[in-house]
Scaffold this active site. Structure first.
Site, PDB file in Angstrom:
ATOM      1  N   VAL A 124       3.924  -0.827   4.275  1.00 43.56           N
ATOM      2  CA  VAL A 124       2.553  -1.164   4.654  1.00 43.56           C
ATOM      3  C   VAL A 124       1.956  -2.038   3.563  1.00 43.56           C
ATOM      4  O   VAL A 124       1.997  -1.694   2.380  1.00 43.56           O
ATOM      5  CB  VAL A 124       1.694   0.098   4.859  1.00 43.56           C
ATOM      6  CG1 VAL A 124       0.279  -0.286   5.272  1.00 43.56           C
ATOM      7  CG2 VAL A 124       2.331   0.995   5.914  1.00 43.56           C
ATOM      8  N   ASP A 130       5.468  11.735  14.091  1.00 38.30           N
ATOM      9  CA  ASP A 130       5.680  11.789  12.635  1.00 38.30           C
ATOM     10  C   ASP A 130       4.396  12.265  11.953  1.00 38.30           C
ATOM     11  O   ASP A 130       3.874  11.620  11.037  1.00 38.30           O
ATOM     12  CB  ASP A 130       6.101  10.421  12.106  1.00 38.30           C
ATOM     13  CG  ASP A 130       6.656  10.498  10.680  1.00 38.30           C
ATOM     14  OD1 ASP A 130       7.008  11.610  10.237  1.00 38.30           O
ATOM     15  OD2 ASP A 130       6.714   9.448  10.012  1.00 38.30           O
ATOM     16  N   LYS A 144       1.715  -3.306   8.909  1.00 41.95           N
ATOM     17  CA  LYS A 144       2.938  -2.518   8.887  1.00 41.95           C
ATOM     18  C   LYS A 144       4.118  -3.427   9.227  1.00 41.95           C
ATOM     19  O   LYS A 144       4.202  -3.981  10.323  1.00 41.95           O
ATOM     20  CB  LYS A 144       2.823  -1.391   9.919  1.00 41.95           C
ATOM     21  CG  LYS A 144       4.061  -0.537  10.070  1.00 41.95           C
ATOM     22  CD  LYS A 144       4.223   0.438   8.923  1.00 41.95           C
ATOM     23  CE  LYS A 144       5.375   1.404   9.182  1.00 41.95           C
ATOM     24  NZ  LYS A 144       5.107   2.324  10.274  1.00 41.95           N
ATOM     25  N   LEU A 146       0.819  -1.209   0.000  1.00 43.07           N
ATOM     26  CA  LEU A 146       0.000   0.000   0.000  1.00 43.07           C
ATOM     27  C   LEU A 146       0.856   1.264   0.000  1.00 43.07           C
ATOM     28  O   LEU A 146       0.449   2.292  -0.534  1.00 43.07           O
ATOM     29  CB  LEU A 146      -0.919   0.014   1.224  1.00 43.07           C
ATOM     30  CG  LEU A 146      -2.027  -1.049   1.271  1.00 43.07           C
ATOM     31  CD1 LEU A 146      -2.767  -0.959   2.598  1.00 43.07           C
ATOM     32  CD2 LEU A 146      -2.993  -0.864   0.113  1.00 43.07           C
TER      33      LEU A 146
END
Length: 749
Positions: free
Chosen positions: A449, A561, A463, A441
């Protein structure tokens, strides 16, 4: 005392049918049984062409019998032959038979031999129809004694009959119909008219032989032969009421003598299916149609005969091998490696294809290869055990035992998981097709991911992280358990993790509509008529999610992040903050913990770069950059640009100092924004991007301010009248806004 013949006549309803008929009615009617658009049912009776209800639905060859009527006004719908009134209880294409129901003819006498009541049909005509009384399936039955019953044809002459006499009770044979109290006779073929009669036998002196054990009522009727076997007995007697009995009718197409004559006229030929055959009628003139061998259906309709899959009919077609259906037939062969007769049980036997030479070579080969294979399987077993030990080692190092205990304590029992699950490595490999490239993805700073589909068909995002510091590994299980408790509509739900790998893998809920970065820069675009309204709503939802983690989570959670690539959008463009790969639990004491700087260039807090201390104000700075991206539709960092144009933050701050920051905003955003909202949101962005973390607002304050601006943007007058704080926006004077930039402030970037 004289004993009368004992006759059991069960009380049958008018629509009573035999067990065979009931089974036929319960079966699902085959395809193509009637003409298109025509009725195929009357109650539970299936109508099959050439029979039909209504104009154009039956075969009209000038003779009666194929046109039916259905009376739906009765509790049980009644099906009859049009113009003849005969009740039909079932129809069969394969046998060419129709089952009807007729009342028995009755006559009752008093003690002097005079008739006191009678009932039953006077005559049943089938003349000129496609129907005839079956000579093989029906019998004329006379019940009661003394009784002489018979029936005549349309010409008035005798056709068939018999006489039942009386005997003393001790001489009466139980359960037989051979002349004592009951007699039966066969009928000739081609009978199309039935008129029953009962002949009175006067009672006179000396008639004891005839009248001993006589009964009050006597009957004569035409009935299906099987009815006698199932309904006649001598345990019930003196029956005086009316009743109905089943009769079998043979039907055929009778406008010609036989098949030879029928084939001469293709227009009137009844066998329409190309896979049909013609069968001469065995009862009277005419013919019937049937499907060819290996086919079934309605041969009277075009494409009415369909192939039979004999392989599915195990009872009719025995095959103990490999069955293959073919058009009109099937093949039955022994399985590979065997031979014999597959149609016989145990008929296929293994082939002995081993010659002496082959057996010798095989033995030598096995003697040589067997030790090799044993060593190979032993090696595989050792490798498997080593892999299990490795997985267990990683599971323990990553805090699996601690996490299991936390889940157990949280849910109160060892089976509950509270929605959070510890996945095995095999489960995630299967869900991602062994982490196939087409399941990727996206790539992030902390890993890749993948899209995964679990065994229960749940779609998830997996993940697969990169290497992790040992200090992080020790705290991973505790942090994952705390993150799993986050329950906010704008935060991507953490569903579970896998601890059997060197670096743990995380399993999140799947968000279908990509990232905010793709909608701003990737070509998808927020192409609604109110683009800024959508952007502002996404900003509000993202801010509320971060505020929840900072203020409501226990302990507080710092994302670390925040960027547009980590804000996902669902199918309704609802924001969901994701990727906690760099997240930290806020410290509970005054101790400062220095770590390696993690994050994404362009979004990193300058104070974090200097101190290596991640705080909640670091998320505020990064969110300020996200706001800038939403307003300008520009990337946070352009590495191929000039030195002064690489940083979106620096460009904006420089432009804002000279009052030209509006020129950096996206044109559509400028057109849609109110001037007071523009100045207020610019001031909020500058506060978020302050070099000093202490000077920045909290995420809770940012979320509240953005929500206020969003509501004011949509309903300025209504909101201003209702809220003094928002009403102040109306009197904002952009000339009085002082951003207080210094040269050092700009140079710091």
């Amino acid at each position: 005392m004289a004993m009368t013949l004992v006759v059991l006549l069960l009380l049958l309803p008018v629509t009573r049918v035999s067990a065979q008929e009931q089974q036929q009615q319960q079966q699902t009617p085959p395809e193509h049984v009637v003409q298109p658009g025509c009725r195929d049912k009357c109650g539970n009776i299936t109508i099959t062409y050439p029979f039909g209800i209504g104009a154009g639905c039956f075969r009209d060859d000038g003779r009666g019998g194929f046109q039916l009527l259905c009376d739906d006004s009765l509790p049980v719908p009644r099906l009859t032959v049009a113009d003849y009134g005969i009740q039909i209880t079932s129809l069969s294409i394969s046998t060419g038979e129709a089952h009807a129901s007729l009342n028995a003819t009755r006559r009752c006498y008093n003690s002097k031999g005079s008739v006191i009541s009678q009932g039953g049909p006077v005559a049943v005509p089938l003349v000129g129809t496609n129907l005839l009384f079956s000579d093989t399936k029906n019998r004329l039955v006379v019940l009661g004694c003394p009784n002489l019953g018979y029936f005549n044809g349309i010409d008035g002459y005798y056709v068939s009959g018999c006489m039942a006499v009386c005997r003393p009770r001790k001489s009466t044979a139980s359960g037989s119909c051979t002349g004592v109290g009951c007699c039966q006779s066969m009928i000739p073929p081609a009978v199309d008219y039935y008129q029953p009669y009962l002949l009175d036998i006067p009672k006179s002196k000396g008639d004891l032989i005839i009248y001993v054990n006589s009964v009050t009522c006597r009957y004569v009727f035409l009935v299906e032969a099987t009815w006698l076997h199932t309904n006649y007995t001598s345990k019930n007697h003196n029956k005086t009421d009316d009743f109905a009995v089943p009769v079998v009718l043979d039907w055929a197409v009778r406008n010609v003598e036989n098949c030879r004559g029928a084939r001469k006229n293709a227009t009137t030929y009844a066998c329409r299916s190309t896979l049909s055959k013609c069968i001469n009628s065995k009862n009277g003139a005419g013919y019937r149609c049937g499907c060819s061998k290996g086919y079934e259906g309605n041969p009277y309709l075009y494409d009415g005969c369909k192939d039979v899959n004999e392989c599915e009919q195990k009872g009719k077609h025995a095959c103990y091998g490999v069955c293959t259906n073919t058009p009109g037939s099937y093949t039955c062969q022994c399985p590979p490696g065997t031979s014999g007769d597959a149609t016989v049980k145990n008929g296929c036997q293994p082939k002995d294809s081993f010659t002496l030479a082959v057996k010798v070579v095989t033995g030598i080969s096995l003697g040589v290869l067997l030790p090799f294979f044993m060593c190979f399987w032993l090696y595989l077993g050792l490798q498997k055990r080593k892999l299990i030990r490795t997985k267990q080692k990683f599971f323990e190092l990553n805090g699996g035992l601690f996490l299991q205990q936390q889940i157990h304590n949280y849910n109160g029992n060892s089976k509950g998981t509270g929605g959070f699950k510890i996945f095995s490595k095999e489960e995630l490999e299967k869900a991602t097709k062994n982490f196939a490239a087409d399941r990727v993805l996206g790539h992030g700073g902390h890993g890749i991911v993948y899209k995964g589909v679990l065994e229960d068909k749940t779609v998830v995002a997996i993940k697969k992280s990169k290497m992790m510091e040992e200090a992080q590994t020790k705290e991973f299980a505790r942090e994952m358990f705390i993150l799993s408790q986050i329950n906010h509509r704008n935060v991507v739900k953490l569903l579970g993790c896998c601890l059997e790998a060197e670096v743990p893998m995380l399993v999140y809920e799947f968000v279908s509509n990509g990232t905010l970065d793709q909608y701003i820069h990737g070509g998808k675009g927020i192409n609604s008529d109110r683009a800024f309204g959508t952007c502002l709503r996404v900003a509000v939802e993202s801010a509320e999610a971060l505020a929840y983690m900072h203020s409501s989570a226990s302990p507080p959670i710092i994302h670390g992040d925040v960027k547009t690539a980590n804000i996902l959008l669902d199918d309704k463009l609802t924001a969901k903050v994701s990727d906690f790969g760099a997240s930290k639990l806020a410290p509970t004491d005054e101790a400062t913990i220095a770590t390696l700087v993690q994050g994404t260039c362009g979004y990193l807090d300058p104070e974090y770069l200097i101190t290596c201390l991640l705080t909640d104000k670091s998320d505020v700075y990064s969110f300020g950059v996200v706001l800038l991206e939403l307003l300008t539709r520009k990337k946070a960092l352009y590495l191929d640009g000039s030195a002064k144009d690489r940083s979106l933050v620096l460009c904006f701050m420089t432009a804002a100092k000279v009052g030209q920051h509006q020129e950096l905003l996206d044109r559509q955003v400028r057109d849609e924004m109110r001037i007071e909202v523009l100045e207020e949101i610019t001031h909020l962005v500058i506060r978020c991007l302050n070099m000093s973390g202490e000077e920045r607002p909290t995420m809770k304050e940012v979320a509240e301010r953005l929500e206020m601006l969003r509501r004011y943007q949509h309903h300025p007058w209504a909101q201003a009248d209702g809220n003094p704080e928002e009403r102040s926006l109306l009197v904002m004077n952009q000339q009085n806004v002082n951003y207080k930039f210094t040269q050092d402030y700009i140079l710091d970037f």
